[in-house]
Design a protein around this motif. Structure first.
Motif, PDB file in Angstrom:
ATOM      1  N   GLU A 152       2.097  10.851   9.892  1.00 50.77           N
ATOM      2  CA  GLU A 152       3.481  11.285  10.130  1.00 50.77           C
ATOM      3  C   GLU A 152       3.670  12.755   9.756  1.00 50.77           C
ATOM      4  O   GLU A 152       4.359  13.495  10.456  1.00 50.77           O
ATOM      5  N   SER A 153       3.061  13.171   8.659  1.00 47.45           N
ATOM      6  CA  SER A 153       3.152  14.579   8.241  1.00 47.45           C
ATOM      7  C   SER A 153       2.527  15.485   9.287  1.00 47.45           C
ATOM      8  O   SER A 153       3.091  16.529   9.642  1.00 47.45           O
ATOM      9  N   TYR A 189       7.037  17.409   0.480  1.00 45.33           N
ATOM     10  CA  TYR A 189       5.865  16.638   0.071  1.00 45.33           C
ATOM     11  C   TYR A 189       5.448  16.966  -1.361  1.00 45.33           C
ATOM     12  O   TYR A 189       5.714  18.057  -1.858  1.00 45.33           O
ATOM     13  N   LYS A 233       1.285   8.163   5.983  1.00 36.88           N
ATOM     14  CA  LYS A 233       2.030   9.341   5.529  1.00 36.88           C
ATOM     15  C   LYS A 233       1.347  10.620   6.031  1.00 36.88           C
ATOM     16  O   LYS A 233       2.015  11.590   6.364  1.00 36.88           O
ATOM     17  N   VAL A 279       7.792  12.947   2.686  1.00 38.23           N
ATOM     18  CA  VAL A 279       6.650  12.103   2.361  1.00 38.23           C
ATOM     19  C   VAL A 279       7.063  11.163   1.222  1.00 38.23           C
ATOM     20  O   VAL A 279       7.435  11.625   0.140  1.00 38.23           O
ATOM     21  N   ASN A 280       7.015   9.890   1.483  1.00 38.49           N
ATOM     22  CA  ASN A 280       7.417   8.887   0.501  1.00 38.49           C
ATOM     23  C   ASN A 280       6.204   8.541  -0.370  1.00 38.49           C
ATOM     24  O   ASN A 280       5.543   7.526  -0.172  1.00 38.49           O
TER      25      ASN A 280
END
Length: 184
Positions: free
Chosen positions: A6-7, A19, A3, A157-158
Motif C-alpha cells: 500500500e505504501s 510512517y 503495508k 501506515v498502521n
C-alpha cells in the motif's frame, strides 16, 4: 507485507505517506519526485528553502545518488544510532529536496526493518521529515500527531502506533577532512 504494498502504491503515484521510521514518525514521499516533495512542504507548512532528509535502504543505494567519501563509510559502519550525513552534489534527487544554499542533501541509511524493506522494494529513496507542522514540537508517538497532518496525508501506515520515541538522528556534515556535528 500489505503495508509495504500500500505504501509503494502511494509513493508511485506521487502521494504522501505517514510512517514509522528508525527515529520518529515521518512524512514521506518519493524523493525523486518534485511534485511529491512539494506536497510534503505544503503539509508541513514549511519553506522550501529548508532541505529535507532522504532515506535509502543500503550503502549501494546511497552511492547511486551521491559520492560517498571513505570517512562517511567508516561512520556508517561504526554508528550504532541512526546517523544522517550531509553529502555534496547529489544526483537524481528532486531539486526541492536539496539545499539551494550549498547543493547538499542529508541522507540516512535507514535501520528500521519496515523502512528498509519498503525502500528496497520501492527501489528509490524516500523523504523523511518529522510528522509535525513546521515550528511545532516533534511528536513522540503516533497519538501526538496533529489532526492537520493526519488529514493531509494520503496513506497512514498502521504499524508501531504504540511506540514512543524521543530520538532524532545524529546529523553530520563532512567538510574535507573534518566532521561537523550539526545535531547529536
Amino acid at each position: 507485507m500489505n503495508k509495504i504494498v500500500e505504501s509503494i502504491k502511494s509513493l508511485e503515484n506521487g502521494k504522501a505517506i505517514l510512517y514509522p521510521t528508525d527515529t520518529v514518525w515521518g512524512l514521506g514521499c518519493d524523493a525523486t519526485n518534485e511534485e511529491a516533495v512539494a506536497k510534503i512542504y505544503k503539509i508541513k507548512k514549511r519553506e522550501e528553502s529548508k532541505s529535507l532528509i532522504v532515506l535509502v535502504s543500503s550503502l549501494n543505494m546511497l552511492k547511486k545518488y551521491v559520492y560517498v567519501p571513505r570517512k562517511a563509510i567508516e561512520i556508517i559502519r561504526k554508528s550504532k544510532k541512526p546517523t544522517t550525513i550531509i553529502y555534496q552534489k547529489p544526483k537524481g534527487i528532486a531539486f526541492n529536496a536539496i539545499s539551494k544554499e550549498d547543493n547538499t542533501v542529508a541522507i540516512r541509511i535507514v535501520q528500521d526493518d519496515f523502512c528498509r524493506k519498503l525502500i528496497k522494494r520501492f527501489k528509490k529513496p524516500i523523504i523523511s521529515t518529522s510528522a509535525n507542522l513546521s515550528g511545532h514540537p516533534t511528536p513522540k508517538s503516533f497519538s501526538e500527531i496533529e489532526q492537520a497532518i493526519l488529514n493531509s496525508v494520503d496513506y497512514v501506515v498502521n504499524l508501531h502506533q504504540e511506540r514512543v520515541t524521543t530520538k532524532s538522528s545524529t546529523i553530520l556534515k563532512i567538510e574535507g577532512n573534518n566532521i561537523v556535528v550539526l545535531r547529536e
